[in-house]
Design an enzyme around this catalytic site. Sequence first.
Site, short mmCIF file in Angstrom:
data_model
loop_
_atom_site.label_atom_id
_atom_site.label_comp_id
_atom_site.label_asym_id
_atom_site.label_seq_id
_atom_site.Cartn_x
_atom_site.Cartn_y
_atom_site.Cartn_z
N HIS A 54 0.85 -1.20 0.00
CA HIS A 54 0.00 0.00 0.00
C HIS A 54 0.88 1.24 0.00
O HIS A 54 2.11 1.14 0.03
CB HIS A 54 -0.98 -0.01 1.18
N HIS A 56 1.39 4.00 2.02
CA HIS A 56 1.92 4.79 3.13
C HIS A 56 3.44 4.94 3.04
O HIS A 56 4.14 4.01 2.65
CB HIS A 56 1.51 4.18 4.46
N HIS A 59 6.19 2.54 3.93
CA HIS A 59 6.25 1.34 3.10
C HIS A 59 6.82 1.61 1.70
O HIS A 59 7.29 0.68 1.06
CB HIS A 59 4.85 0.72 2.98
N HIS A 171 4.99 -4.64 10.96
CA HIS A 171 5.35 -3.87 12.16
C HIS A 171 5.50 -4.79 13.36
O HIS A 171 4.83 -5.82 13.46
CB HIS A 171 4.28 -2.82 12.49
#
Length: 259
Positions: A54, A56, A59, A171
């Site tokens: 994705h 963000h 990332h 995470h």
Amino acid sequence: MHAVHTVPAFSDNYIWLQENTDGSAQVVDPGDASVVDQALEERGLRLTAILLTHHHFDHVGGVEALKDRHGCRVYGPDNPGISAIDRVLREGDEIRVGDFHFTIFEVPGHTLDHIAYFQSATTDAPPLLFCGDTLFAGGCGRIFEGDPPMMFSSLAKLTKLPVDTAVYCAHEYTLANLAFAMAADGDNPALQTRVAKAKTLRERDVPTVPSTIALELATNPFLRSTEDGLRAGLARAGREMGSDAVSTFAALRAWKDEF
């Protein structure tokens, strides 16, 4: 046999470096290019591909630098905002990258563009899943762009994978997730055992990831919203909920957001 290496980044991110038998490698969600380059150099690997779940920044922040430096191919979700993507991936797509053969799942909720990469079991390795910020060890991603029914559906899709699937999330949130899980589902013996093991690992600075689908089904409150124990936990906390699993999930997620 291929291998998956942990590359810590920032304060709590994990970048996954997949090593192939020919000395090539690919990474999942490289938010930081410098730690990837260091890991490649330490292992004598050449980067040929990047897989994104994705958009963000933690990332994708290292993607352009890695692509410029290594000339690697970038795979990712259908999001024009990620300009470096060479091949857009959608539900049901299959790709072969190095020694890995992935099936793509669309798992919106945390973000609308979120995808996950699943590889079935091979002769020498169990199935594995790179799920970004959708499913966490003991938890799930915060719902930023989707809504609870969307996230519930995405998680339900992942729970149908083989129970021995290794779950590589992005995470190290496990202890915080399990603290919430104990508040919601503290009478769960499997959860109590998991908490003790996770604390021991973190005291030794050992990652708690990957987990497995089986472990998540047994201990992750967001996958257990059909269980009476979770509804009882919500009631004890004075949290409002409806009568179905989706509303229970939504109440759990709202509680976790404030926990």
